[in-house]
Design a protein around this motif. Structure first.
Motif, PDB file in Angstrom:
ATOM      1  N   GLY A  50       0.789  -1.233   0.000  1.00  0.00           N
ATOM      2  CA  GLY A  50       0.000   0.000   0.000  1.00  0.00           C
ATOM      3  C   GLY A  50       0.813   1.272   0.000  1.00  0.00           C
ATOM      4  N   ASP A  51       2.128   1.165  -0.080  1.00  0.00           N
ATOM      5  CA  ASP A  51       3.041   2.312  -0.192  1.00  0.00           C
ATOM      6  C   ASP A  51       2.951   3.253   1.016  1.00  0.00           C
ATOM      7  OD1 ASP A  51       5.077   3.716  -1.381  1.00  0.00           O
ATOM      8  OD2 ASP A  51       3.767   4.871  -2.711  1.00  0.00           O
ATOM      9  N   ARG A  52       3.107   2.665   2.206  1.00  0.00           N
ATOM     10  CA  ARG A  52       3.149   3.425   3.456  1.00  0.00           C
ATOM     11  C   ARG A  52       4.497   3.170   4.128  1.00  0.00           C
ATOM     12  NH1 ARG A  52      -2.015   5.185   5.344  1.00  0.00           N
ATOM     13  NH2 ARG A  52      -0.628   6.159   6.854  1.00  0.00           N
ATOM     14  N   PRO A  53       5.579   3.778   3.611  1.00  0.00           N
ATOM     15  CA  PRO A  53       6.930   3.413   4.060  1.00  0.00           C
ATOM     16  C   PRO A  53       7.217   3.665   5.537  1.00  0.00           C
ATOM     17  CG  PRO A  53       7.006   5.287   2.550  1.00  0.00           C
ATOM     18  CD  PRO A  53       5.600   4.785   2.561  1.00  0.00           C
ATOM     19  N   SER A  54       6.728   4.738   6.109  1.00  0.00           N
ATOM     20  CA  SER A  54       7.018   5.010   7.521  1.00  0.00           C
ATOM     21  C   SER A  54       6.368   3.971   8.430  1.00  0.00           C
ATOM     22  CB  SER A  54       6.545   6.409   7.912  1.00  0.00           C
ATOM     23  OG  SER A  54       7.262   7.381   7.182  1.00  0.00           O
ATOM     24  N   LEU A  55       5.104   3.696   8.197  1.00  0.00           N
ATOM     25  CA  LEU A  55       4.401   2.685   8.986  1.00  0.00           C
ATOM     26  C   LEU A  55       5.018   1.307   8.756  1.00  0.00           C
ATOM     27  CD1 LEU A  55       2.175   1.911  10.928  1.00  0.00           C
ATOM     28  CD2 LEU A  55       0.580   1.874   8.985  1.00  0.00           C
ATOM     29  N   ARG A  56       5.400   1.044   7.519  1.00  0.00           N
ATOM     30  CA  ARG A  56       6.051  -0.220   7.194  1.00  0.00           C
ATOM     31  C   ARG A  56       7.319  -0.409   8.015  1.00  0.00           C
ATOM     32  NH1 ARG A  56       8.464   0.323   1.824  1.00  0.00           N
ATOM     33  NH2 ARG A  56      10.428   0.604   2.919  1.00  0.00           N
ATOM     34  N   SER A  57       8.133   0.625   8.128  1.00  0.00           N
ATOM     35  CA  SER A  57       9.380   0.531   8.892  1.00  0.00           C
ATOM     36  C   SER A  57       9.115   0.293  10.373  1.00  0.00           C
ATOM     37  CB  SER A  57      10.207   1.807   8.712  1.00  0.00           C
ATOM     38  OG  SER A  57      10.629   1.916   7.372  1.00  0.00           O
ATOM     39  N   ILE A  58       8.087   0.918  10.901  1.00  0.00           N
ATOM     40  CA  ILE A  58       7.716   0.708  12.298  1.00  0.00           C
ATOM     41  C   ILE A  58       7.290  -0.751  12.505  1.00  0.00           C
ATOM     42  CG2 ILE A  58       5.997   1.284  14.066  1.00  0.00           C
ATOM     43  CD1 ILE A  58       6.077   4.188  12.865  1.00  0.00           C
ATOM     44  N   LEU A  59       6.483  -1.267  11.591  1.00  0.00           N
ATOM     45  CA  LEU A  59       6.025  -2.651  11.701  1.00  0.00           C
ATOM     46  C   LEU A  59       7.185  -3.627  11.555  1.00  0.00           C
ATOM     47  CD1 LEU A  59       2.682  -2.367   9.736  1.00  0.00           C
ATOM     48  CD2 LEU A  59       2.947  -2.809  12.187  1.00  0.00           C
ATOM     49  N   TRP A  60       8.133  -3.326  10.685  1.00  0.00           N
ATOM     50  CA  TRP A  60       9.307  -4.187  10.553  1.00  0.00           C
ATOM     51  C   TRP A  60      10.054  -4.250  11.883  1.00  0.00           C
ATOM     52  CZ3 TRP A  60      14.431  -3.837  11.518  1.00  0.00           C
ATOM     53  CH2 TRP A  60      15.224  -4.891  11.064  1.00  0.00           C
ATOM     54  N   ALA A  61      10.260  -3.093  12.505  1.00  0.00           N
ATOM     55  CA  ALA A  61      10.981  -3.041  13.779  1.00  0.00           C
ATOM     56  C   ALA A  61      10.235  -3.825  14.862  1.00  0.00           C
ATOM     57  CB  ALA A  61      11.187  -1.593  14.219  1.00  0.00           C
ATOM     58  N   ILE A  62       8.923  -3.704  14.898  1.00  0.00           N
ATOM     59  CA  ILE A  62       8.122  -4.447  15.882  1.00  0.00           C
ATOM     60  C   ILE A  62       8.268  -5.952  15.641  1.00  0.00           C
ATOM     61  CG2 ILE A  62       5.767  -4.962  16.659  1.00  0.00           C
ATOM     62  CD1 ILE A  62       5.146  -1.951  16.094  1.00  0.00           C
ATOM     63  N   GLY A  63       8.163  -6.366  14.392  1.00  0.00           N
ATOM     64  CA  GLY A  63       8.324  -7.783  14.066  1.00  0.00           C
ATOM     65  C   GLY A  63       9.693  -8.303  14.456  1.00  0.00           C
ATOM     66  N   PHE A  64      10.727  -7.513  14.213  1.00  0.00           N
ATOM     67  CA  PHE A  64      12.083  -7.916  14.590  1.00  0.00           C
ATOM     68  C   PHE A  64      12.207  -8.045  16.107  1.00  0.00           C
ATOM     69  CE2 PHE A  64      16.527  -6.960  15.657  1.00  0.00           C
ATOM     70  CZ  PHE A  64      17.150  -8.003  14.977  1.00  0.00           C
ATOM     71  N   LEU A  65      11.661  -7.080  16.837  1.00  0.00           N
ATOM     72  CA  LEU A  65      11.723  -7.136  18.300  1.00  0.00           C
ATOM     73  C   LEU A  65      10.952  -8.336  18.863  1.00  0.00           C
ATOM     74  CD1 LEU A  65      11.431  -3.344  19.174  1.00  0.00           C
ATOM     75  CD2 LEU A  65      13.463  -4.813  19.355  1.00  0.00           C
ATOM     76  N   ILE A  66       9.845  -8.684  18.226  1.00  0.00           N
ATOM     77  CA  ILE A  66       9.094  -9.872  18.650  1.00  0.00           C
ATOM     78  C   ILE A  66       9.956 -11.116  18.462  1.00  0.00           C
ATOM     79  CG2 ILE A  66       7.123 -11.370  18.098  1.00  0.00           C
ATOM     80  CD1 ILE A  66       5.610  -8.733  17.353  1.00  0.00           C
TER      81      ILE A  66
END
Length: 135
Positions: A103-119
């Motif tokens: 959906g081309d939401r790069p900022s939110l995408r980066s936040i979600l990537w970081a959350i997934g990595f931390l999980i």
């Protein structure tokens, strides 16, 4: 099989399904998918196809650490309920990640990537905490 192990399987299915729609989406000016040249870079140039390919590739990159973390946590006797819960949460975050990537939401995408990595990091280190966590 545990819920976490099913989440490992589901994460494979997720990254496979991420690229499938890109092959059938009709994009103005872009050619049709050619199965004889499945890795043709020009097919994925720009737009939604490029973002779907990026999400697919990131899913392949995220998978090994997640799978290893889950299996390590299970083999080392971490509380299974926490492994399961964190694995389901990882999968939910990955689905949201794919949607924001496509959906081309790069900022939110980066936040979600970081959350997934931390999980995944949390799952990995659960065995160290097993003596302090409820069973």
């Amino acid at each position: 099989m545990t819920i976490a192990e099913w989440c490992i399987f589901a994460s494979v299915i997720l990254y496979l399904l991420t690229i499938v729609p890109a092959k059938w989406i009709k994009v103005d000016g872009a050619g049709r998918y050619d199965n004889a040249r499945p890795r043709d870079p020009s097919f994925y140039d720009g737009g939604i196809r490029e973002r779907a390919l990026g999400a697919h590739q990131n899913g392949i990159e995220a998978f090994p650490f997640f799978a290893a973390a889950v299996l390590l946590a299970e083999f080392r006797g971490a509380p299974q309920n926490l492994i399961n819960e964190l694995s389901v949460l990882f999968l939910i975050v990955r689905v949201a990640y794919v949607l924001t990537y496509v959906g081309d939401r790069p900022s939110l995408r980066s936040i979600l990537w970081a959350i997934g990595f931390l999980i995944t990091v949390a799952i990995f280190f659960l065995p160290l905490l097993r003596n302090y966590l409820p069973v």
